[in-house]
Design an enzyme around this catalytic site. Structure first.
Site, PDB file in Angstrom:
ATOM      1  CE  LYS A  83      -4.383   1.021   2.332  1.00  0.00           C
ATOM      2  NZ  LYS A  83      -5.080   0.875   3.618  1.00  0.00           N
TER       3      LYS A  83
HETATM    4  O1  G3P Z   1      -7.749   1.802   5.407  1.00  0.00           O
HETATM    5  C1  G3P Z   1      -8.093   2.940   4.726  1.00  0.00           C
HETATM    6  C2  G3P Z   1      -9.447   3.518   5.085  1.00  0.00           C
HETATM    7  O2  G3P Z   1     -10.431   2.542   4.937  1.00  0.00           O
HETATM    8  C3  G3P Z   1      -9.480   4.257   6.387  1.00  0.00           C
HETATM    9  O3  G3P Z   1     -10.776   4.510   6.805  1.00  0.00           O
HETATM   10  O4  G3P Z   1     -12.307   5.032   8.648  1.00  0.00           O
HETATM   11  O5  G3P Z   1      -9.905   5.711   8.841  1.00  0.00           O
HETATM   12  O6  G3P Z   1     -11.454   6.890   7.258  1.00  0.00           O
HETATM   13  P1  G3P Z   1     -11.113   5.604   7.956  1.00  0.00           P
END
Ligand code: G3P
Length: 219
Positions: A83
């Site tokens: 990633k």
């Molecule tokens: O892993 C990336 C993404 O899904 C993060 O989500 O909930 O931290 O905005 P969030």
């Protein structure tokens, strides 16, 4: 639509994997910190539970550093997807890995222009963050719509749209209508997908009537 789970909690991953509905896992540095565990160790464990892609994120900011970190992470298991952030250096690192057959998930995507660059860099997955766009008053799902529409115009764009930063089941339903290839869900949202009050009510009524019959299917 493939379902990945967005967590580094091995217990939750194991539980969801047992359903047979899990196609992969995404992690990020915040989720690793939340797990309180060693990065390499936890990713290794996840890769042994799930056959599909497991995203492990680099933390270097320059392409050379990302390549060094990603090369180490790629050795953990065959199902690792490196990633990288959507920056110029991230795109360079993306190209490096995908041209060598390693899966790459380009993360922190907030615009269609960024998604076009990721596709040109040969990304395996592009991760647009729908919830974080909604959080700042922009339409996260509109971005998914735009990226799907653009990618569909070009056979050479093979990058899969991975809906990230998911907050609720409507994000999933709407993204599925648009043809997004993958969604990464927090474990609670994955469980919410199965819930409906009329299912619970209907089940209670069926069971109450069944008990009146005094029968058993298996004695
Ligand atoms: O892993 C990336 C993404 O899904 C993060 O989500 O909930 O931290 O905005 P969030």
């Amino acid at each position: 639509m493939k379902f990945f789970v967005d967590t580094a909690d091995v217990k939750e991953i194991r539980e969801l994997a047992e359903t047979g509905l899990l196609d992969g896992v995404t992690t990020n540095p915040s989720l690793i910190a939340k797990s309180g565990r060693d990065f390499i160790e936890v990713v290794k464990e996840i890769c042994a539970i799930v056959e599909g892609p497991v995203s492990a994120e680099v933390t270097a900011l320059d392409a050379a550093g990302m390549i060094a970190e990603g090369t180490k992470l790629a050795k953990i298991a065959k199902n690792i997807a490196i990633k990288v952030p959507l920056t110029w250096d991230g795109l360079k690192a993306c190209k490096h890995f995908t041209s060598r057959g390693t899966m790459v998930n380009v993360t922190l995507c907030f615009s269609a222009a960024q998604a076009i660059l990721a596709a040109k860099a040969g990304a395996t997955f592009i991760s647009p963050f729908v919830g974080r766009l909604d959080d700042v008053g922009q339409d996260g799902l509109q971005l998914i719509h735009d990226i799907c529409e653009i990618y569909n115009q070009y056979d050479a764009f093979t990058t899969q749209v991975l809906v990230a930063s998911v907050r609720h089941p409507i994000h999933i339903v709407e993204a599925a209508k648009m043809g997004a290839h993958v969604a990464t869900l927090p474990p609670n949202v994955m469980k919410q997908l199965a819930q409906h009050p009329l299912t619970d009510k209907g089940l209670a009524a069926f069971l109450a009537d069944w008990q009146k019959t005094g029968q058993k299917i298996v004695a």
